[in-house]
Motif scaffolding. Structure first.
Motif, PDB file in Angstrom:
ATOM      1  N   PRO A 110       0.774  -1.379  -0.173  1.00  0.00           N
ATOM      2  CA  PRO A 110      -0.102   0.045  -0.150  1.00  0.00           C
ATOM      3  C   PRO A 110       0.789   1.256   0.013  1.00  0.00           C
ATOM      4  O   PRO A 110       1.822   1.161   0.560  1.00  0.00           O
ATOM      5  N   GLU A 112       0.835   5.344   0.918  1.00  0.00           N
ATOM      6  CA  GLU A 112       0.038   6.368   1.676  1.00  0.00           C
ATOM      7  C   GLU A 112       0.761   7.653   1.689  1.00  0.00           C
ATOM      8  O   GLU A 112       2.050   7.656   1.869  1.00  0.00           O
ATOM      9  N   GLN A 129      -5.077  10.512  -5.652  1.00  0.00           N
ATOM     10  CA  GLN A 129      -4.103   9.501  -5.667  1.00  0.00           C
ATOM     11  C   GLN A 129      -4.512   8.704  -6.787  1.00  0.00           C
ATOM     12  O   GLN A 129      -5.642   7.946  -6.818  1.00  0.00           O
ATOM     13  N   ARG A 132      -2.903   3.129  -5.578  1.00  0.00           N
ATOM     14  CA  ARG A 132      -3.146   2.726  -4.137  1.00  0.00           C
ATOM     15  C   ARG A 132      -2.195   1.690  -3.647  1.00  0.00           C
ATOM     16  O   ARG A 132      -1.923   1.982  -2.482  1.00  0.00           O
ATOM     17  N   ALA A 133      -1.507   0.875  -4.606  1.00  0.00           N
ATOM     18  CA  ALA A 133      -0.580  -0.050  -4.141  1.00  0.00           C
ATOM     19  C   ALA A 133       0.698  -0.095  -5.071  1.00  0.00           C
ATOM     20  O   ALA A 133       0.473   0.009  -6.584  1.00  0.00           O
TER      21      ALA A 133
END
Length: 237
Positions: A110, A112, A129, A132-133
């Motif tokens: 992930p 962040e 964003q 996401r990963a």
């Protein structure tokens, strides 16, 4: 880095609904381990132990040392998938993927964001964003729980790409370095409402100007020749 935890497991021989009911009656959850040089093997793990392990996991990737009953050495594995009941959320099944400490593994970690972008704080922009990963490759001991990205310096129109993300030691990406991860968009501009009277009238349509008097010619038109007056008849004597 991903935390390595120990988990006790035992082999299971039965399959089908009746076998699963017996496993659940014992307070266990059916599982399977596959990958590596060994054939897939059905297992069962304590429902309480797996629940505690998942509740303390800080990321999506959990590295487990499975202590299988009857084996002297533990097997290293990643929790590949956990199936939950749609009603109540009980754990129904767990998939483990066997790995080796000296072999590269692939995982999705992930992403962040940290900090508040300048364009959001000062100009009311929107942080978007796009990823996401991040798909990565590394040795099991270098597997991160999460990858944080500082976005505080981003202004309106700025972006962070995969190539600009600082990665932990021993970690490589498996996606294009040109992919956009974060960007700051300009604030949305609200359109002024159209008054109801104007909306009912509809848009003004411009048409060709009409002639205002008889005999007037339009632009570029040629005037018609005047008619010859007829001679008056002689009056009768």
């Amino acid at each position: 880095m991903a935390k390595q935890v120990k988990l006790s497991a035992s082999r299971r021989s039965g399959t089908g609904r009746s076998a699963v009911r017996k496993i659940k009656a014992q307070g266990a959850v059916p599982a399977i381990i596959y990958g590596g040089k060994q054939q897939p093997e059905p297992l069962q793990v304590s429902k309480r132990d797996i629940s505690v392990m998942l509740s303390h996991a800080s990321g999506e990737n959990i590295l487990v040392e499975l202590e299988i009953e009857g084996e002297k050495a533990g097997r290293l594995a990643l929790v590949q998938e956990v199936q939950h009941s749609p009603v109540g959320g009980d754990i129904l099944h767990v998939d483990f993927h066997a790995v080796s400490m000296d072999e590269m593994i692939e995982a999705d970690v992930p992403l962040e964001p940290t900090g508040t972008p300048e364009g959001v704080k000062t100009f009311g922009g929107l942080l978007e964003q796009n990823l996401r990963a991040l798909e990565i490759e590394c040795l099991p001991r270098n597997l991160p729980d999460i990858i944080t990205v500082d976005v505080s310096q981003l202004n309106i129109g700025d972006a962070i790409h995969v190539r600009e993300i600082p990665l932990p030691e021993g970690v490589k990406t498996r996606v294009s370095p040109e992919l956009t991860v974060f960007s700051v968009l300009a604030p949305a501009v609200e359109e002024e409402p159209v008054p109801a009277a104007e909306a009912a009238e509809g848009p003004e349509v411009i048409t060709e100007k009409k002639e205002t008097s008889e005999g007037a010619a339009g632009p570029g038109a040629t005037a018609a020749p005047a008619k010859e007056a007829k001679p008056a008849k002689d009056a009768k004597k």
